[in-house]
Design an enzyme around this catalytic site. Structure first.
Site, PDB file in Angstrom:
ATOM      1  N   ASP A   1      -1.564  -1.242  -3.227  1.00  0.00           N
ATOM      2  CA  ASP A   1      -2.973  -1.567  -3.451  1.00  0.00           C
ATOM      3  C   ASP A   1      -3.906  -0.540  -2.831  1.00  0.00           C
ATOM      4  O   ASP A   1      -5.117  -0.659  -2.958  1.00  0.00           O
ATOM      5  CB  ASP A   1      -3.303  -2.966  -2.935  1.00  0.00           C
ATOM      6  CG  ASP A   1      -3.085  -3.110  -1.439  1.00  0.00           C
ATOM      7  OD1 ASP A   1      -3.186  -4.232  -0.932  1.00  0.00           O
ATOM      8  OD2 ASP A   1      -2.825  -2.093  -0.773  1.00  0.00           O
TER       9      ASP A   1
ATOM     10  N   ASP B   1       4.847  -2.133  -4.212  1.00  0.00           N
ATOM     11  CA  ASP B   1       4.469  -3.246  -3.357  1.00  0.00           C
ATOM     12  C   ASP B   1       4.408  -4.482  -4.260  1.00  0.00           C
ATOM     13  O   ASP B   1       4.327  -4.342  -5.490  1.00  0.00           O
ATOM     14  CB  ASP B   1       3.110  -2.960  -2.721  1.00  0.00           C
ATOM     15  CG  ASP B   1       2.590  -4.141  -1.919  1.00  0.00           C
ATOM     16  OD1 ASP B   1       3.380  -4.711  -1.151  1.00  0.00           O
ATOM     17  OD2 ASP B   1       1.409  -4.493  -2.086  1.00  0.00           O
TER      18      ASP B   1
ATOM     19  N   ASP C   1      -1.375  -0.233   2.062  1.00  0.00           N
ATOM     20  CA  ASP C   1      -0.146   0.546   2.014  1.00  0.00           C
ATOM     21  C   ASP C   1      -0.361   2.042   2.222  1.00  0.00           C
ATOM     22  O   ASP C   1       0.427   2.853   1.739  1.00  0.00           O
ATOM     23  CB  ASP C   1       0.551   0.317   0.665  1.00  0.00           C
ATOM     24  CG  ASP C   1       0.953  -1.133   0.488  1.00  0.00           C
ATOM     25  OD1 ASP C   1       1.687  -1.639   1.339  1.00  0.00           O
ATOM     26  OD2 ASP C   1       0.520  -1.750  -0.495  1.00  0.00           O
TER      27      ASP C   1
END
Length: 739
Positions: A518, A326, A522
């Protein structure tokens, strides 16, 4: 050493001294046999009892039976042939030496893990109306005020309300640099207060605090077994009966063949070879060293600030060749900052001053970044009539002037002649009484170690690094270029990220895929990847629940560290498997053809076990430290454009799990302390407990000396546990098992 280890060591020393002394005593015949029988029984009586109990319980095929048959056979051959009893006694003696060393090594490993995880606070200083009261941390309620003095551990998660100090977080994050905190900062339990006095308002109960969650994860980690551990368990169950059968064949078939061929049977030679075969065949080295390797690897990772939830995840992490990231909060700081001010008609400071005042009451990240950049909010300016215009921005009166702060749509609505900015990022335009005054550029920041982390992963052998983000494509491309990522995809919704990970999994080239996020935003992707890694998850319940690997700080370089630890641990596991099986196979063949005697068999059993255990303990010191890379010298936080829109991903609810929970109600479950130093005994105890009526499922964590029992609905737990204790006690009295 515990009392049992001391007692066994005394037995070993006494038996060894007697065996050496008897070599100088002129005895013969029955007197010689009885004299040598004394050290044999001193060192081996418990093994003989275990073998007898195994036969009585119809579970005979374990190492105790192998040792009993081999040594009794050797003693019998000595009576029959030359009266040399030292081989039989030596086999039992060195076997006990190996067992003692195994017990000591396991205990030492447990103590090392306990020392590494020695973060559990002993007390809390509760602030009350009549002063301080020292209480147990689990008795402190949420919202209470506690005082932490210099040198004390922070007992519960909370927020600093008074004082400032430096916190040593090395036990949690592996980071030796102290963290400075002041009033308003969040602190987590397990840190050590180094200098100042802190007054903290607690935000979690002790059972829900970071320190408790970490300890729980480490304690439960070895209950999730890897494929290698399952293989060893199955291998030992199949291997031992096959070897016993082969030894029987070796003792009987060749003499019969010789007799049929008209030659001498030579029973003594072939029985001796069969006994050698039995001694070699003990699978102790594999049974203990493999679980110990994984447990030590997980402990070493914990010391580096990486929590791996189980040996199965450690094994998967070692096989990863594709890492998907991410962006926000993982490779970038996820904090917007003012990176440029372009005024038209006023000074830059005044432009920032007006924008910050208009955004005074907003909680939007952009508003926060504006207020952070302008540190003089309380300057006496009169701000009134604040109005937020959806999709446009914010309008307010500052000292009687109408100030509009927002995007180009707002500028067009008020008739301000705005113009685009050559810099990429989130552009905040400002108009004063309908006249364009300039714009401010706000951007995210790449973390200092992100580039070094990507380079370290490539040096680890990672073939593919990919970034998925909901941010603008141009932002994704900018970050990918800055960090030398292989691929980057922007403007993705949460479901798009899952679909992209699915596609990457289908394109897999034989390796595993890890997703790094995180941990809060997610969760769906973390669950879908082969292994999910949560970044910056210190104190985050959602991250700990969703991920398989939890990094206790937000340093992306720890991903490479975690993988190096995993790979070193797996190398040690494979070394032990190949070495143990290889040596045994070679010596088994040599023993079968008469080229290996009982002393070679002792090395193949005890020697290999000692070496395998020593090798396994190396994993405890697997720091995974990343060598200095050229990128490290120039490591810095680079400003990058954040894109025109803020990425929003729904936060998973409290029931977000890696796998959907069954619809059935949760059954009652309790944990019990056990004392067992024998992995085989622990497995037999687990089997015995699972056969007890009222037990739904029982699982033993050998390394943490814990048994978890899930009871049947409406079962009387006390009476069930009495039967469990009795069943376990019957398994192995000599192991001194207590629940």
């Amino acid at each position: 050493m515990n009392s049992r280890q001391k007692r066994n060591l005394i037995r070993i020393v006494v038996a060894a001294v007697l065996m050496v002394a008897l070599a100088y005593v002129p005895l013969s015949g029955m007197a010689r046999f009885l004299a040598y029988l004394v050290p044999y029984l001193i060192v081996g009586y418990d093994i003989l009892l275990k073998a007898g109990k195994g036969i009585w319980r119809r579970q005979p095929l374990d190492e105790c039976l192998l040792m009993a048959v081999a040594t009794i056979g050797a003693m019998a051959l000595a009576v029959y042939e030359d009266g040399d009893y030292t081989e039989g006694i030596a086999v039992m003696l060195f076997y006990q030496v190996g067992e003692w060393f195994q017990s000591y090594a396991v205990g030492r490993s447990r103590r090392n893990i306990s020392e590494l995880m020695d973060i559990r606070p002993d007390y809390a200083n509760l602030v009350q109306s009549d002063g301080l009261q020292r209480v147990s941390p689990d008795s402190v309620a949420i919202g209470s005020t506690i005082l932490v003095k210099p040198g004390e551990k922070v007992p519960l998660d909370g927020v600093v309300v008074e004082g400032q100090s430096s916190l040593n977080t090395v036990a949690l994050t592996g980071e030796s640099l102290p963290r400075r905190v002041k009033a308003g900062d969040e602190v987590i339990s397990g840190c050590i207060n180094e200098d100042g006095v802190l007054t903290i308002r607690t935000t979690k109960r002790f059972a829900e605090s970071t320190v408790s969650r970490i300890l729980q994860l480490v304690e439960e980690a070895s209950s999730r077994k890897s494929k290698s551990e399952h293989f060893i368990a199955k291998f030992a169950r199949v291997y031992t009966p096959i070897v016993v059968g082969a030894a029987a064949v070796l003792a009987v078939v060749p003499p019969i063949v010789n007799l049929l061929g008209g030659m001498g049977a030579d029973w003594g030679t072939w029985v001796y070879r069969a006994l050698v075969f039995l001694v070699i065949s003990c699978p102790c080295a594999l049974v203990i060293s493999i679980p110990l390797s994984f447990f030590a690897g997980i402990g070493g990772a914990s010391r580096a600030g990486v929590l791996i939830k189980g040996s199965n995840y450690l094994e998967t992490l070692a096989a990863v060749d594709t890492v998907v990231f991410d962006k926000t909060g993982t490779l970038t700081k996820g904090v917007f900052e003012v990176t440029a001010i372009h005024p038209e008609t006023i000074e830059p400071e005044e432009l920032l001053h007006l924008a910050a005042h208009v955004e005074r009451y907003s909680t939007h990240p952009i508003a926060v970044s504006l207020r952070t950049a302008y540190a003089h909010e309380a300057d006496g300016c009169r701000v009134e009539a604040v109005e937020e215009v959806a999709g446009h921005g914010v309008r307010a009166k500052v000292n009687g002037h109408t100030i509009c702060v927002g995007n180009e749509k707002m500028m067009e609505a008020v008739g301000a002649a705005w113009h685009p900015c050559e810099k990429e990022g989130t552009i905040i335009h400002v108009a004063i009484d309908g006249v364009y005054a300039g714009h401010i550029v706000i951007s995210d920041v790449i973390k200092a170690n992100s580039a070094r982390a990507i380079e370290a992963l490539h040096k680890n052998g990672i073939k593919r690094t990919v970034m998925l983000t909901g941010d603008a494509k141009k932002v994704a491309e900018h970050v990918a270029a800055a960090l030398s990522l292989d691929e980057a995809y922007g403007e993705l919704l949460p479901q798009d990220k899952v679909a992209k990970v699915e596609a990457l999994l289908q394109q897999g080239r034989g390796g595993k895929l890890a997703f790094v996020g995180d941990g809060i935003n997610d969760a769906p992707v973390l669950s879908r990847a082969d292994v999910g890694i949560a970044m910056g998850a210190m104190g985050s319940d959602a991250a700990i629940e969703a991920a398989d690997v939890v990094l206790m700080d937000d340093d992306p370089l720890k991903i490479a560290v975690a993988q190096r630890i995993a790979r070193k641990t797996m190398r040690i596991v494979y070394e032990n498997i190949v070495f143990s099986i290889g040596v045994k196979a070679v010596v088994l063949v040599l023993g079968a053809i008469g080229l290996a005697n009982m002393w070679a068999a002792i090395f193949a059993d005890v020697g290999v076990m000692v070496l395998a255990v020593l090798n396994a303990m190396r994993a405890l010191f697997a720091s995974g430290k990343v060598a200095e890379l050229p990128a490290a010298a120039g490591a810095h936080e680079e400003v990058l454009p954040s894109g025109a829109e803020v990425e929003t991903i729904p936060v998973p609810g409290p029931h977000a799990e890696r796998k959907p929970a069954p619809a059935a109600e949760t059954l009652p479950q309790r944990s019990y302390r056990i004392e067992v130093d024998c992995a085989n005994c622990a497995n037999l105890m687990e089997q015995a407990a699972n056969k007890v009526d009222g037990v739904k499922h029982a699982a033993i964590n050998f390394m943490m000396q814990e048994m978890k029992v899930e009871f049947e609905r409406d079962a009387d737990q006390q009476s069930v546990m009495e039967r469990v204790r009795k069943a376990c006690k019957q398994v192995e009295d000599d192991c001194e098992v207590y629940i």
